[in-house]
Design a protein around this motif. Structure first.
Motif, PDB file in Angstrom:
ATOM      1  N   ALA A  14      37.331 -80.562 -43.046  1.00 39.71           N
ATOM      2  CA  ALA A  14      38.702 -81.067 -43.141  1.00 39.71           C
ATOM      3  C   ALA A  14      38.765 -82.567 -42.830  1.00 39.71           C
ATOM      4  CB  ALA A  14      39.600 -80.307 -42.175  1.00 39.71           C
ATOM      5  N   ARG A  15      39.595 -83.255 -43.559  1.00 38.91           N
ATOM      6  CA  ARG A  15      39.798 -84.687 -43.355  1.00 38.91           C
ATOM      7  C   ARG A  15      40.236 -84.962 -41.912  1.00 38.91           C
ATOM      8  NH1 ARG A  15      39.893 -89.652 -46.319  1.00 38.91           N
ATOM      9  NH2 ARG A  15      40.884 -91.091 -44.883  1.00 38.91           N
ATOM     10  N   SER A  16      41.095 -84.102 -41.378  1.00 43.38           N
ATOM     11  CA  SER A  16      41.588 -84.290 -40.008  1.00 43.38           C
ATOM     12  C   SER A  16      40.446 -84.193 -38.986  1.00 43.38           C
ATOM     13  CB  SER A  16      42.674 -83.269 -39.684  1.00 43.38           C
ATOM     14  OG  SER A  16      42.160 -81.960 -39.788  1.00 43.38           O
ATOM     15  N   ASP A  17      39.477 -83.333 -39.251  1.00 44.11           N
ATOM     16  CA  ASP A  17      38.316 -83.227 -38.353  1.00 44.11           C
ATOM     17  C   ASP A  17      37.475 -84.507 -38.403  1.00 44.11           C
ATOM     18  OD1 ASP A  17      38.964 -80.703 -37.446  1.00 44.11           O
ATOM     19  OD2 ASP A  17      37.689 -79.675 -38.907  1.00 44.11           O
ATOM     20  N   PHE A  18      37.242 -85.027 -39.614  1.00 44.88           N
ATOM     21  CA  PHE A  18      36.491 -86.268 -39.752  1.00 44.88           C
ATOM     22  C   PHE A  18      37.218 -87.393 -39.013  1.00 44.88           C
ATOM     23  CE2 PHE A  18      34.304 -84.147 -43.238  1.00 44.88           C
ATOM     24  CZ  PHE A  18      33.037 -84.694 -43.189  1.00 44.88           C
ATOM     25  N   ASP A  19      38.530 -87.498 -39.219  1.00 45.29           N
ATOM     26  CA  ASP A  19      39.306 -88.550 -38.563  1.00 45.29           C
ATOM     27  C   ASP A  19      39.225 -88.436 -37.044  1.00 45.29           C
ATOM     28  OD1 ASP A  19      40.017 -89.568 -41.025  1.00 45.29           O
ATOM     29  OD2 ASP A  19      41.983 -88.586 -41.059  1.00 45.29           O
ATOM     30  N   ARG A  20      39.328 -87.218 -36.525  1.00 46.98           N
ATOM     31  CA  ARG A  20      39.253 -86.993 -35.079  1.00 46.98           C
ATOM     32  C   ARG A  20      37.890 -87.416 -34.526  1.00 46.98           C
ATOM     33  NH1 ARG A  20      36.798 -82.942 -32.898  1.00 46.98           N
ATOM     34  NH2 ARG A  20      36.965 -81.640 -34.748  1.00 46.98           N
ATOM     35  N   LEU A  33      21.260 -94.798 -41.073  1.00 48.29           N
ATOM     36  CA  LEU A  33      22.183 -93.709 -40.758  1.00 48.29           C
ATOM     37  C   LEU A  33      22.997 -94.046 -39.513  1.00 48.29           C
ATOM     38  CD1 LEU A  33      19.837 -90.575 -41.027  1.00 48.29           C
ATOM     39  CD2 LEU A  33      21.459 -91.353 -42.746  1.00 48.29           C
ATOM     40  N   ALA A  34      24.196 -93.476 -39.456  1.00 49.19           N
ATOM     41  CA  ALA A  34      25.007 -93.543 -38.240  1.00 49.19           C
ATOM     42  C   ALA A  34      25.421 -92.120 -37.906  1.00 49.19           C
ATOM     43  CB  ALA A  34      26.229 -94.423 -38.452  1.00 49.19           C
ATOM     44  N   LEU A  35      25.467 -91.806 -36.620  1.00 51.19           N
ATOM     45  CA  LEU A  35      25.868 -90.474 -36.174  1.00 51.19           C
ATOM     46  C   LEU A  35      27.097 -90.601 -35.288  1.00 51.19           C
ATOM     47  CD1 LEU A  35      25.288 -87.387 -35.770  1.00 51.19           C
ATOM     48  CD2 LEU A  35      23.977 -88.061 -33.755  1.00 51.19           C
ATOM     49  N   HIS A  36      28.154 -89.908 -35.672  1.00 50.01           N
ATOM     50  CA  HIS A  36      29.363 -89.796 -34.863  1.00 50.01           C
ATOM     51  C   HIS A  36      29.380 -88.362 -34.362  1.00 50.01           C
ATOM     52  CE1 HIS A  36      31.256 -93.510 -36.532  1.00 50.01           C
ATOM     53  NE2 HIS A  36      30.420 -93.236 -37.511  1.00 50.01           N
ATOM     54  N   PHE A  37      29.581 -88.176 -33.056  1.00 48.50           N
ATOM     55  CA  PHE A  37      29.602 -86.804 -32.560  1.00 48.50           C
ATOM     56  C   PHE A  37      30.614 -86.653 -31.444  1.00 48.50           C
ATOM     57  CE2 PHE A  37      26.369 -89.000 -30.192  1.00 48.50           C
ATOM     58  CZ  PHE A  37      26.498 -88.556 -28.893  1.00 48.50           C
ATOM     59  N   GLN A  38      31.144 -85.454 -31.374  1.00 52.99           N
ATOM     60  CA  GLN A  38      32.097 -85.097 -30.333  1.00 52.99           C
ATOM     61  C   GLN A  38      31.673 -83.744 -29.791  1.00 52.99           C
ATOM     62  OE1 GLN A  38      36.193 -84.921 -31.554  1.00 52.99           O
ATOM     63  NE2 GLN A  38      36.880 -85.426 -29.496  1.00 52.99           N
ATOM     64  N   ALA A  39      31.256 -83.730 -28.532  1.00 54.00           N
ATOM     65  CA  ALA A  39      30.771 -82.503 -27.913  1.00 54.00           C
ATOM     66  C   ALA A  39      31.925 -81.564 -27.592  1.00 54.00           C
ATOM     67  CB  ALA A  39      30.004 -82.831 -26.640  1.00 54.00           C
TER      68      ALA A  39
END
Length: 144
Positions: A14-20, A33-39
């Protein structure tokens, strides 16, 4: 059930998940590469991929990058902490081989690992020999 499958529940879609994740998550990056993560320990690890036409104008090249990254994620998913992981490919990724992309992905996971479950175990560099134990005879020591 095959544990290497990549079900829909293992994807950030979902777009909202990517934005969050982009707004509130942590970020580590390499030139390719870049890694964005949310635990979030309440969910299983999920992967999102962002590979734009700036990375490779040809769909075949973009799909190759995504296929390699999905496969690398499948193999380490059980070792990762719960949460959402979004990998953003950069233009240099199109010139990387599959193995180079896997190494970059693993490197990002290690660099981002502030928690033991997120950090992956170090692997020996390819082509190196294990250290000889003191009881092993050396090849140049012969009789006399």
């Amino acid at each position: 059930m095959n544990s290497t499958r990549f079900p829909r529940t293992a994807r950030v879609r979902a777009r909202s998940d990517f934005d969050r994740i982009f707004k509130h998550g942590r970020r580590v990056a390499l030139p390719v590469l870049a890694l964005h993560f949310q635990a979030d320990d309440s969910i299983a690890p999920r992967l999102g991929l962002a590979v734009s036409r700036k990375v490779d104008p040809h769909a075949v090249g973009r799909n190759r990058i995504k296929r390699v990254l999905r496969d690398a994620f499948r193999h380490v998913r059980a070792e990762l902490a719960g949460g959402d992981y979004v990998v953003v490919a950069r233009p240099g990724a199109s010139r990387c081989s599959g193995e180079e992309l896997r190494v970059a992905f693993h490197s990002l996971l290690k660099r981002g690992g502030t928690r033991p479950a997120l950090a992956l175990p170090a692997t020996a560099a390819p082509g190196t020999m294990p250290a000889a134990s003191p009881s092993d005879p050396t090849p140049d020591s012969g009789p006399g």
